[in-house]
Design a protein around this motif. Structure first.
Motif, short mmCIF file in Angstrom:
data_model
loop_
_atom_site.label_atom_id
_atom_site.label_comp_id
_atom_site.label_asym_id
_atom_site.label_seq_id
_atom_site.Cartn_x
_atom_site.Cartn_y
_atom_site.Cartn_z
N GLY A 42 0.94 -1.27 0.09
CA GLY A 42 0.00 -0.10 0.09
C GLY A 42 0.74 1.29 -0.07
O GLY A 42 0.22 2.40 0.12
N LYS A 43 1.88 1.03 -0.36
CA LYS A 43 3.24 2.38 -0.39
C LYS A 43 3.49 2.51 -1.56
O LYS A 43 3.53 1.66 -2.51
N ALA A 44 4.19 3.74 -1.84
CA ALA A 44 4.85 4.16 -3.00
C ALA A 44 6.26 3.50 -2.88
O ALA A 44 6.71 3.52 -1.99
N ARG A 45 6.71 3.43 -4.11
CA ARG A 45 8.07 2.94 -4.34
C ARG A 45 9.12 3.92 -3.86
O ARG A 45 8.87 5.05 -4.06
N ASP A 88 10.27 -3.21 7.57
CA ASP A 88 11.04 -3.30 6.05
C ASP A 88 10.43 -4.25 5.17
O ASP A 88 11.21 -4.68 4.04
N THR A 89 9.28 -4.76 5.79
CA THR A 89 8.59 -5.65 4.61
C THR A 89 8.28 -4.95 3.38
O THR A 89 7.58 -3.85 3.54
N ALA A 90 8.75 -5.52 2.19
CA ALA A 90 8.29 -4.76 0.77
C ALA A 90 9.06 -5.59 -0.23
O ALA A 90 9.54 -6.95 0.00
N VAL A 91 8.57 -5.45 -1.49
CA VAL A 91 9.33 -5.63 -2.71
C VAL A 91 10.65 -4.92 -3.05
O VAL A 91 10.39 -3.57 -2.89
N TYR A 92 11.63 -5.41 -3.11
CA TYR A 92 12.92 -4.74 -3.07
C TYR A 92 13.37 -4.69 -4.72
O TYR A 92 13.34 -5.89 -5.04
N TYR A 93 13.68 -3.69 -5.32
CA TYR A 93 14.20 -3.49 -6.57
C TYR A 93 15.44 -3.01 -6.80
O TYR A 93 15.67 -2.00 -5.96
N CYS A 94 16.36 -3.41 -7.71
CA CYS A 94 17.50 -2.66 -7.88
C CYS A 94 17.44 -2.11 -9.21
O CYS A 94 16.38 -2.42 -9.88
N ALA A 95 18.25 -1.05 -9.47
CA ALA A 95 17.89 0.05 -10.26
C ALA A 95 19.30 0.50 -10.94
O ALA A 95 20.17 0.52 -10.18
N ALA A 96 19.30 0.92 -12.08
CA ALA A 96 20.51 1.77 -12.65
C ALA A 96 20.26 2.74 -13.63
O ALA A 96 19.23 2.32 -14.30
N ASP A 97 21.11 3.46 -13.87
CA ASP A 97 21.01 4.70 -14.77
C ASP A 97 22.37 5.06 -15.09
O ASP A 97 23.07 4.99 -13.99
N ARG A 98 22.59 5.54 -16.19
CA ARG A 98 23.91 6.18 -16.57
C ARG A 98 24.17 7.55 -15.61
O ARG A 98 23.19 8.25 -15.36
N TYR A 99 25.13 7.81 -15.19
CA TYR A 99 25.43 8.60 -14.40
C TYR A 99 25.96 10.11 -15.27
O TYR A 99 26.32 9.77 -16.40
#
Length: 126
Positions: A42-45, A88-99
């Motif tokens: 129920g929360k935003a990422r 801390d219960t959540a779905v965890y996502y890794c992410a990447a973007d060019r610096y």
């Protein structure tokens, strides 16, 4: 194109530890911002932590409990998580973007990171 493959996680009890991993198909240590996000029920990422070279950022809610790190040789991003709480219960996502040098920080990208892993469930019971 950067593909991100997540592993690790699983269930934990309050006070326990888990480690998340994320293997990137390609990136270079200095050219990319890498990050972990999470989305609770129920929360935003929300942004958890970022890293580029040796520069890191942590959300206050995880500082001193979670540690973001990366292995340039294996293109792997890590997130060891300690002293877990039910919050801390959540779905965890890794992410990447060019610096880009125009960025104030990797954290300033917010949720606009371009490349995302598929997510890993981390339920923490009390």
């Amino acid at each position: 194109q950067v593909n991100l493959l997540q592993s690790g996680g699983g269930s934990a009890q309050a006070g326990g530890s888990l480690r998340l991993s994320c293997v990137a198909s390609r990136y270079t240590y200095r050219d990319y911002c890498m990050a972990w996000f999470r989305q609770g029920p129920g929360k935003a990422r929300e942004l958890v932590a970022t890293i580029r070279t040796d520069s890191t950022y942590y959300d206050d809610s995880v500082a001193n409990r979670f540690t973001i790190s990366q292995d340039e040789d294996t293109h792997t991003l890590y997130l060891p998580m300690n002293i877990l709480t039910p919050e801390d219960t959540a779905v965890y996502y890794c992410a990447a973007d060019r610096y880009s040098s125009s960025l104030l920080s990797c954290a300033s990208l917010g949720r606009s990171f371009v490349y995302w892993g598929k997510g890993t469930q981390v339920p923490v019971s009390s």
